[in-house]
Write a protein that holds these residues in place. Sequence first.
Motif: not given
Length: 158
Positions: A13-30
């Motif tokens: 529905t939003i085309g991104t992940s909730p994480f990306e909307l909140v933090y402005g970037s994709k979830a990063r690797m460890p």
Amino acid sequence: MALWADRITIKKTIGTSPFELVYGSKARMPINNLLLVYKFIHENNLEMLDPLEEKMEMLAELDESREDSHRKNLKLQQKSKYLFEKKASERKFKINDLVLFWNARAQDKGKHDKFDALWLGPFVVAEKNGEDSYFLTDMNSEMQELPVHGQFLKHFFA
């Protein structure tokens, strides 16, 4: 772990992940994997952006992704509204029409038996009150105390 997976999964529905909307970037690797990436960059003398420039680019991308998600959400809302209104029929009642009244109090599970009627009536439309509100009388011409919204009524055909 399941919550994390849900937060980083791209939603249709939003085309991104909730994480990306909140933090402005994709979830990063460890961090262990990131250290290998930084080591690779330094070994190959690749150009790294100034931290300030990197932050400015990230903020610009964040604004773009939020606006894009907002546009997608509005488009989905309009589509849902169109599909709903396409199926919804306008119910207009005239004075002296016979109608049935939806018993909203008994509609919840446990508040009625299996064969109880959830449509009460028939009633007669006595007068219109506002845009889509009506005063009803029962078959003995006794006026109901409160007006009823048109969405809780349907035509009764004897």
